[in-house]
Each structure stands twice: as C-alpha cells, then as structure tokens.
Design an enzyme around this catalytic site. Structure first.
Site, PDB file in Angstrom:
ATOM      1  N   SER A   1       0.847  -1.176   0.000  1.00 26.02           N
ATOM      2  CA  SER A   1       0.000   0.000   0.000  1.00 26.02           C
ATOM      3  C   SER A   1       0.896   1.245   0.000  1.00 26.02           C
ATOM      4  CB  SER A   1      -0.970  -0.050   1.188  1.00 26.02           C
ATOM      5  OG  SER A   1      -2.036   0.840   1.009  1.00 26.02           O
TER       6      SER A   1
ATOM      7  N   HIS B   1      -6.157  -6.067  -2.592  1.00 21.89           N
ATOM      8  CA  HIS B   1      -5.101  -5.214  -2.043  1.00 21.89           C
ATOM      9  C   HIS B   1      -4.202  -5.972  -1.067  1.00 21.89           C
ATOM     10  CE1 HIS B   1      -3.579  -1.173  -1.560  1.00 21.89           C
ATOM     11  NE2 HIS B   1      -3.746  -1.176  -0.260  1.00 21.89           N
TER      12      HIS B   1
ATOM     13  N   ASP C   1      -7.795  -5.245  -7.026  1.00 22.44           N
ATOM     14  CA  ASP C   1      -7.436  -4.053  -6.270  1.00 22.44           C
ATOM     15  C   ASP C   1      -7.435  -2.811  -7.159  1.00 22.44           C
ATOM     16  OD1 ASP C   1      -6.401  -2.196  -4.499  1.00 22.44           O
ATOM     17  OD2 ASP C   1      -4.343  -2.954  -4.646  1.00 22.44           O
TER      18      ASP C   1
END
Length: 496
Positions: free
Chosen positions: A177, A464, A439
């Site tokens: 991330s 994700h 994602d």
C-alpha cells in the site's frame, strides 16, 4: 515476467533484509487508501498481546540542521526466528496505527523463518502512538510527509545497523500500500542503504484526479456478475435524482438508517452522502476475500459476491431498496447504530487537532498528505464507473475547507511528488511490484515489467496486499505462486 535464476538460502549469510509493509483497517470516513472495518487500538493489542512497545529517537525535521527537536517513534521486535548472520526484516507502518499483530502473522514471517530473520515494525510518524508534535495543527503537520518518513527510515536503518553490528549487511525494503510506495522510493533515494525492494500494491504515480479507481471497481464487480455494476449504477443514479426532491428525505432517512433527518444545504452535503454509500462497495472491492481477520478487522465476511447478491435480490424491491439494504447490512456488520451523512459533521471531526479527538479517526493526517503530496482523489468523473455525485471539485474543496489549500496548490504539490520520485518513470534496479487485479490501486502501480531489474507480479483474482497476508487453504493457486516468486526474487537479488 522477467526470467530469473534463483540461488539457495545458504547464500544469505551476513545479509540484512529490511521489510516495509502496511495494510490495516480504519474508520469508514478515511480517505485515500480506503479501509473497510473498524479496528480499535484495544483490538490491535489483543491480537498482539505479547508484543512490547519500544521507542526510537528521531529528529522532528531531518532537513533543517538548525532544528534540534526530537521525538519518540514506536516500533516492535520479533527475534524468535533470528539466527546470527541472518537477515533482519523491518515492517514499517503507514497511514494508521502500526498493528502488533503483524509481529505474529503474515507472509513476511514465513520468509523470516526460512531466512533466520530478526523482525522489526516501525510506525509512521504522526500515526498511531508516534506523535512528533503536541497536536495535529496544520502548522505542525508540515512535518508530515513521505520525504520525512523516508528520512526516518534511513536514520532507523543506520542506527540499528551500527548498534547491532549490522552495518556491512545488505538491506532490502518491502512494503504494501502506501509503504509499498515508500519501499520503492527508499530504494530510489537511498540506494546505499537499500539493496532491493518489494513494493506490494504500491501506487507510485501521484495524480490529483483518480477516476480509474472506480473504473476498476466496475470491472471487479463485473468479474462476479456482469449485471452487478449496472444495478449499482442504476441505484446510485436513482438516489441522486431522489436527493433533488426534499419530499423524499424522510423516506431516505429511514431507508438508509441515518442518524438524523436528511438535510442537504449544499453540493458538499449530497456529495458526501453519495460517497459514503459508494464507499460500501469501494472498500469491499479493495479487500475482497483478503485474509485480514488476524488483524482484528471486522467484516471480512462481506465480499463482492455478498454485495452483488443483495443487489440482484428482487425480493427486496427495486434497485434503490437494494442499495439501501447494502448500507444497512454494512452498518450491522460494523456494529454501527446509524449513518451520519453530514459533511458538517465530517468537518467538525477532521478539523479537531487533538491527538485524543476524532481527527485521527477521521483521517486528518492522511487527508493532509493527499492535499500536500498525492491527490489520489477517487472521483466519479469517468463514465465507465458505477457511481454518481462526487466529482473532483468535491475532493478539492475538502483541502480548502480543512487546510485552506487551493486546488492550484494541490496540483503543484502532486507535480512536485512525481518530480521527486519519478512517477511511472521511476528508474532503479531490484524492485518488484506485486499487485492484484481486483485491487483498484493497481491502476497507479506497475503491472508490467519496467525492466528485467524491475519486474511486476500481476495476480489475477486477488485484491489489495493479498500476497502479504497469511496463507490459507482456500487461497487461489496464483496467490501462492506470487508469494513463492517474491521469496525466490529475494534469494536471487541477495546474491547479486
């Protein structure tokens, strides 16, 4: 994908591996990297009950020698796998509290066990308990940036290496991330400190307007049912039209279980309400079927299938009624009594500058970073997405309302970020970019090899940071292969 020849783990003696990764859940109002579920500090500590807090001294401003102020940054240690001469992993936090559960679970610990690694987790400045300043005033938030975070990382790496006799060891950065971006950028900016980087689900291109996020949401919903995004779009359009008729407000208040009678005094009010409802789908898509339960996240049982099945259930009524049913389902799942759609309430919370106030839970720090560095605004400005009513001006107005920052100022800051790090033009070596096709953040990451030295791993059917979570029997075969690929890349690069 690049073809690599992999060596054995016995070649890793005297090698140090630094791992940066972060995926956690926060309040539903959180902007930017969307988080599904409510995860309290108390829940985190129950999950990591045996993990002790440690504190590291950092400078407040790494780029001003005249400023001698310092603060304490929180970190955790796991030495259960460490073998002398083995690597060291450092998991670094991102835009929320560092979760000690990561010191007990996760793919990185599988690597640590194989490689005999000493493990650290370093919390990001201004998040969790890492408080560099007395409050979150805008004047203090000027010390919150990815550049300062990278400098924190560099200082931590140097001091830990010196203190533990690891200065000659190789370091590899991992991240997921936002810290996935940090991992790539750390390798770029501090190549003498980082030998390689694994940047999972990492958006490396900053952009003010990011409608592509919702385009991926459309495709991800359609991967379960081609009808699903069409039903969602029709429902969102229907509600948007209903909001123009005050006579329908009482019905909307009841149907969506609002905390107070619906009142729309401005465009920002309607946009905030419509975005909150769209967020039910956005959050679920981003984390669809990811194995996040170990973090203490609530609602991992809600998947794309669950929401699309609700939207297809004609027994609930029309698409408007089904859309409302999804909202009530999410409230129930997250143990929330009602939905507060008021933009004024959001502003009240997010402008609170106290560490103990609602500002951090509302995402004050991350909104600041989006306004001053990244943008990433998930707008409805594309016709190829399922929602209505929160275009780019809505997001930019928040920067004005919260930080007195103009749209032009945001544009300049985002441009500066890409100039600093290179965006899609990033040039480095030994960086790998794992991403999931479900994602939405993969739209700003790397899904095809940039070079043989910067390969991509595109994992179809996953969301994700999926490759970072603990493995389980029901994982897709390609997810297991992706985890193995990362491990083999580590072995290869650490021999170079």
């Amino acid at each position: 994908m690049a073809v690599l020849t992999f060596g054995s783990s016995s070649d890793l003696k005297y090698v140090l591996v630094l791992v940066l990764c972060f995926c956690l859940s926060c309040d539903a109002r959180f902007k930017g990297f969307r988080r599904f579920g409510v995860q309290s500090e108390a829940t985190q500590h129950r999950r990591g009950a045996d993990v002790v807090d440690y504190w590291f001294t950092q400078r407040l401003d790494h780029f001003n020698g005249a400023d001698t102020r310092v603060w304490k940054q929180r970190y955790f240690i796991n030495d259960s796998f460490y073998r002398p001469g083995g690597p060291v992993f450092l998991m670094i936090g991102g835009e929320g509290p560092a979760n000690p559960a990561w010191m007990q679970y996760g793919t990185w610990l599988t690597y640590a066990e194989k490689l005999g690694a000493l493990c650290f987790l370093l919390e990001h400045r201004f998040y969790g308990k890492s408080h560099p300043t007395e409050d979150l005033s805008t004047s203090n938030l000027r010390f919150l940036s990815s550049r300062q975070a990278l400098a924190d990382l560099a200082h931590f790496r140097v001091v830990v290496a010196e203190g533990r006799g690891l200065g000659a060891s190789r370091w590899v950065v991992f991240g997921g991330s936002y810290p996935g971006s940090l991992a790539a950028w750390f390798r770029l900016k501090y190549p003498h400190l980082a030998h390689a980087a694994i940047a999972t689900s990492a958006p490396i291109h900053a952009t003010v307007n990011f409608p592509e996020y919702l385009e991926v949401v459309w495709r991800s919903l359609a991967s379960y049912s081609s009808e699903c995004p069409l039903l969602v779009k029709k429902a969102s359009d229907t509600l948007s039209q209903m909001l123009k008729n005050p006579l329908l407000y009482s019905n909307i208040t009841r149907d969506f279980q609002l905390c107070s009678p619906l009142q729309l005094d401005s465009f920002m009010d309607s946009a905030h309400f419509l975005e909150a409802l769209a967020g039910n789908f956005m959050d679920v898509v981003q984390y669809n079927q990811d194995n996040r339960a170990f973090e203490g996240v609530v609602g991992t049982n809600i998947t794309i299938k669950v929401l699309c099945d609700v939207m297809a259930d004609a027994s609930l009524g029309g698409v408007y009624e089904r859309y409302a049913a999804v909202s009530r389902l999410m409230l129930h799942t997250l143990s929330q009594r009602c939905l507060d759609p008021r933009y004024s309430a959001f502003l009240h919370d997010i402008t609170n500058t106290s560490w103990s106030g609602p500002g951090p839970a509302a995402g004050r720090q991350w909104v600041y970073q989006t306004c001053t560095e990244f943008g990433f605004y998930q707008s409805t400005d594309s016709p190829n997405q399922p929602f209505t009513g929160f275009p780019l001006p809505y997001h930019l107005q928040q920067c004005e309302d919260i930080f007195n920052m103009s749209a032009g100022g945001v544009e300049v800051c985002v441009r500066d970020t890409n100039e600093c790090y290179g965006g899609y033009g990033l040039r480095a070596t030994r960086i790998v970019f794992p991403n999931g096709s479900i994602d939405p953040w993969h739209a700003l990451s790397v899904t095809q090899d940039l070079s043989t030295a910067m390969p991509a791993i595109f994992i179809k059917g996953t969301a994700h940071c999926a490759n970072m979570y603990p493995a389980r029997a029901e994982d897709l075969p390609q997810l297991g292969l992706a985890r193995d690929h990362v491990y083999l890349l580590l072995q290869q690069w650490l021999k170079e």
